[in-house]
Design an enzyme around this catalytic site. Sequence first.
Site, PDB file in Angstrom:
ATOM      1  N   THR A  46       0.824  -1.215   0.000  1.00 12.63           N
ATOM      2  CA  THR A  46       0.000   0.000   0.000  1.00 12.63           C
ATOM      3  C   THR A  46       0.856   1.262   0.000  1.00 12.63           C
ATOM      4  O   THR A  46       0.375   2.326  -0.364  1.00 12.63           O
ATOM      5  CB  THR A  46      -0.932   0.028   1.228  1.00 12.63           C
ATOM      6  OG1 THR A  46      -0.132  -0.122   2.407  1.00 12.63           O
ATOM      7  CG2 THR A  46      -1.952  -1.079   1.152  1.00 12.63           C
ATOM      8  N   SER A 149       8.622   4.975   5.608  1.00 12.57           N
ATOM      9  CA  SER A 149       7.711   5.529   6.609  1.00 12.57           C
ATOM     10  C   SER A 149       8.321   5.382   8.003  1.00 12.57           C
ATOM     11  O   SER A 149       9.462   5.731   8.223  1.00 12.57           O
ATOM     12  CB  SER A 149       6.332   4.872   6.502  1.00 12.57           C
ATOM     13  OG  SER A 149       5.383   5.508   7.324  1.00 12.57           O
ATOM     14  N   ASP A 307       5.994  10.951  11.914  1.00 14.07           N
ATOM     15  CA  ASP A 307       6.877   9.835  11.592  1.00 14.07           C
ATOM     16  C   ASP A 307       7.942  10.318  10.613  1.00 14.07           C
ATOM     17  O   ASP A 307       8.048  11.511  10.325  1.00 14.07           O
ATOM     18  CB  ASP A 307       6.087   8.648  11.058  1.00 14.07           C
ATOM     19  CG  ASP A 307       5.484   8.910   9.682  1.00 14.07           C
ATOM     20  OD1 ASP A 307       5.263  10.081   9.335  1.00 14.07           O
ATOM     21  OD2 ASP A 307       5.224   7.936   8.956  1.00 14.07           O
ATOM     22  N   ASP A 309       8.636  10.218   7.363  1.00  9.34           N
ATOM     23  CA  ASP A 309       8.334  10.975   6.137  1.00  9.34           C
ATOM     24  C   ASP A 309       7.209  11.974   6.371  1.00  9.34           C
ATOM     25  O   ASP A 309       6.711  12.593   5.420  1.00  9.34           O
ATOM     26  CB  ASP A 309       8.007  10.047   4.971  1.00  9.34           C
ATOM     27  CG  ASP A 309       6.695   9.308   5.134  1.00  9.34           C
ATOM     28  OD1 ASP A 309       6.401   8.864   6.257  1.00  9.34           O
ATOM     29  OD2 ASP A 309       5.958   9.160   4.131  1.00  9.34           O
ATOM     30  N   ASP A 311       4.081  11.831   7.106  1.00  5.38           N
ATOM     31  CA  ASP A 311       2.698  11.668   6.632  1.00  5.38           C
ATOM     32  C   ASP A 311       1.775  11.196   7.758  1.00  5.38           C
ATOM     33  O   ASP A 311       0.567  11.097   7.555  1.00  5.38           O
ATOM     34  CB  ASP A 311       2.618  10.733   5.422  1.00  5.38           C
ATOM     35  CG  ASP A 311       2.970   9.284   5.726  1.00  5.38           C
ATOM     36  OD1 ASP A 311       3.527   9.009   6.807  1.00  5.38           O
ATOM     37  OD2 ASP A 311       2.688   8.422   4.868  1.00  5.38           O
ATOM     38  N   ARG A 312       2.333  10.926   8.935  1.00  6.32           N
ATOM     39  CA  ARG A 312       1.515  10.545  10.088  1.00  6.32           C
ATOM     40  C   ARG A 312       1.704  11.553  11.217  1.00  6.32           C
ATOM     41  O   ARG A 312       2.684  12.290  11.259  1.00  6.32           O
ATOM     42  CB  ARG A 312       1.887   9.147  10.574  1.00  6.32           C
ATOM     43  CG  ARG A 312       1.668   8.057   9.545  1.00  6.32           C
ATOM     44  CD  ARG A 312       1.837   6.698  10.165  1.00  6.32           C
ATOM     45  NE  ARG A 312       1.794   5.645   9.165  1.00  6.32           N
ATOM     46  CZ  ARG A 312       1.583   4.366   9.435  1.00  6.32           C
ATOM     47  NH1 ARG A 312       1.402   3.987  10.693  1.00  6.32           N
ATOM     48  NH2 ARG A 312       1.560   3.467   8.478  1.00  6.32           N
ATOM     49  N   GLU A 395      -7.059   4.835  10.485  1.00 12.22           N
ATOM     50  CA  GLU A 395      -6.848   4.553  11.897  1.00 12.22           C
ATOM     51  C   GLU A 395      -5.372   4.542  12.270  1.00 12.22           C
ATOM     52  O   GLU A 395      -5.027   4.646  13.451  1.00 12.22           O
ATOM     53  CB  GLU A 395      -7.489   3.210  12.277  1.00 12.22           C
ATOM     54  CG  GLU A 395      -7.059   2.009  11.440  1.00 12.22           C
ATOM     55  CD  GLU A 395      -5.719   1.419  11.830  1.00 12.22           C
ATOM     56  OE1 GLU A 395      -5.384   1.487  13.019  1.00 12.22           O
ATOM     57  OE2 GLU A 395      -5.013   0.908  10.941  1.00 12.22           O
ATOM     58  N   SER A 396      -4.488   4.446  11.279  1.00 12.91           N
ATOM     59  CA  SER A 396      -3.051   4.396  11.549  1.00 12.91           C
ATOM     60  C   SER A 396      -2.433   5.788  11.644  1.00 12.91           C
ATOM     61  O   SER A 396      -1.242   5.956  11.414  1.00 12.91           O
ATOM     62  CB  SER A 396      -2.352   3.589  10.452  1.00 12.91           C
ATOM     63  OG  SER A 396      -2.646   4.109   9.163  1.00 12.91           O
TER      64      SER A 396
END
Length: 549
Positions: A46, A149, A307, A309, A311-312, A395-396
């Site tokens: 993904t 990631s 994180d 990169d 993106d979180r 949810e992550s």
Amino acid sequence: MAAEVDPRAGKPADPSRLANIPRLVTAYFAGQPDPSIPSQRVAFGTSGHRGSSLNHAFNEAHITAISQALCNHRQRIGLDGPLFVGIDTHALAEPALASALEVFAANGVEVMVDEHDGYTPTPAISHAILTYNKGRATGLADGVVITPSHNPPEDGGFKYNPPNGGPADTDITAGIERAANGFLEDGLRGVKRIPYDRARKASCVHRHDYIGPYVADLADVVDMAAIRSSGVKIGIDPLGGAAVRYWQPIIERYGIAATVISDAVDPTFRFMTVDWDGKIRMDCSSPYAMARLIGLRDQFDVAFANDTDADRHGIVTRSSGLMNPNHYLAAAIFYLFGNRPNWRPDSAIGKTVVSSAIIDRVARKIGRRLVETPVGFKWFVDGLCDGSFGFGGEESAGASFLRRDGSVWTTDKDGLILGLLAAEMTAQTKRDPSQLFTQLTDELGVPFYERIDAAATPAQKNLLKALSPEKLAMKELAGEPVRAVLTAAPGNGQSFGGIKVTSDSGWFAARPSGTEDVYKIYAESFRSQTHLRQIQQEAPHSIAPAFTG
């Protein structure tokens, strides 16, 4: 059934267990993957191709093969605009960038790299693609982010974003994967390549300012003036990742009361506290990885981390500590749809099928359509592009949302704006996001949510993917009648590669892991922690007969 927590979790890493960076980089260049071994082939999940050079899953051969496959893909579909390329701070990112540039330059691809040879967050690449492509019908741009990631320091990753700015769909990645493995099988014949020194000096390789345009546009998506005027005290931890050089320009431009608690970059990530399994992992949703920032929570009104990169997001509040990602998504959705008057009145909320049902209840409360999709941010791309989704979240701890005028911001996850949104929420409501969430649950009920893993062989994982409602034949869940058994996401009818069972006050979903011999069980109760445990116990028992035939 649930994995045991390592006794070292939440503590600094033992120096003897840190990644050996020289060995890792040597293995990247010296290791030769065997394409007859499945684990050593190119495999796009993904979030692109990931792996470690130490087990021949991420070597120079992989990157040159993928890069040539990408060049061929661009040529085949007539894509000739610039390719925006960014890297994170993992040790294998810079070697992989060098390999990729040798191939891109040999193919004459117009490549945009950071002007200071620095690091570029995933959302900055998405922002650059969308900004460049706005109003264009030809000469469109796309992008690459070299990142695994939040994965451990030994890993590398390579992901592709097409002209829509979001994660590439499987029809694209399957073709790139197939072509790349063909190059591996053929000894890299057909891969065009020039020496690195020539590649960096090639006329098609350009230096690009990623930071300036991204920072300048932030006020279009988050109310930076409100954050500044409120004086809300903000703590920021980049976790040694790609956002590390972005925060000071943001603080200076907008005059916000923010402190970057560390700007250290070290490929061993020795400054991290180890995760639940004793490994270093830059997972900003993990209380073990986030122990440093959690310990500083009393110094700030709100704090956040990203994180590697970026993106979180991980949100830490003074009132409650680290927020569960689902809880923050629910609070953010409630706040945004009440404070973005220029969004379309029919703009929807996008959530994945394994995200908390508290989001469903928030959607009903505010009168917005909910679109439930399979796992993967790619399902939100089209809706964010045309404004039919105001928000898309997983949810992550990954999400993005529209600009304040209702136009697209990014079509990939953006951890920076989710952190700044927490500051805006605190500034505007005089409550931190945890307090806003508590206010919601007083009316909508308290969710008890958890994800655990259960062992499964590759054959069992395939059986789980093929499991149907009829085969499961489940009539009751934790003392309540089963209301629905799903194998496709209600929002778009697409299979999510598992099964979901719902009752009036609880649900579980089971999906096979793509990388480990386990399957993931997501479960939630709106009754109690005890009821959640009952759901978690019944889930594998209901699935077990399918594994035994």
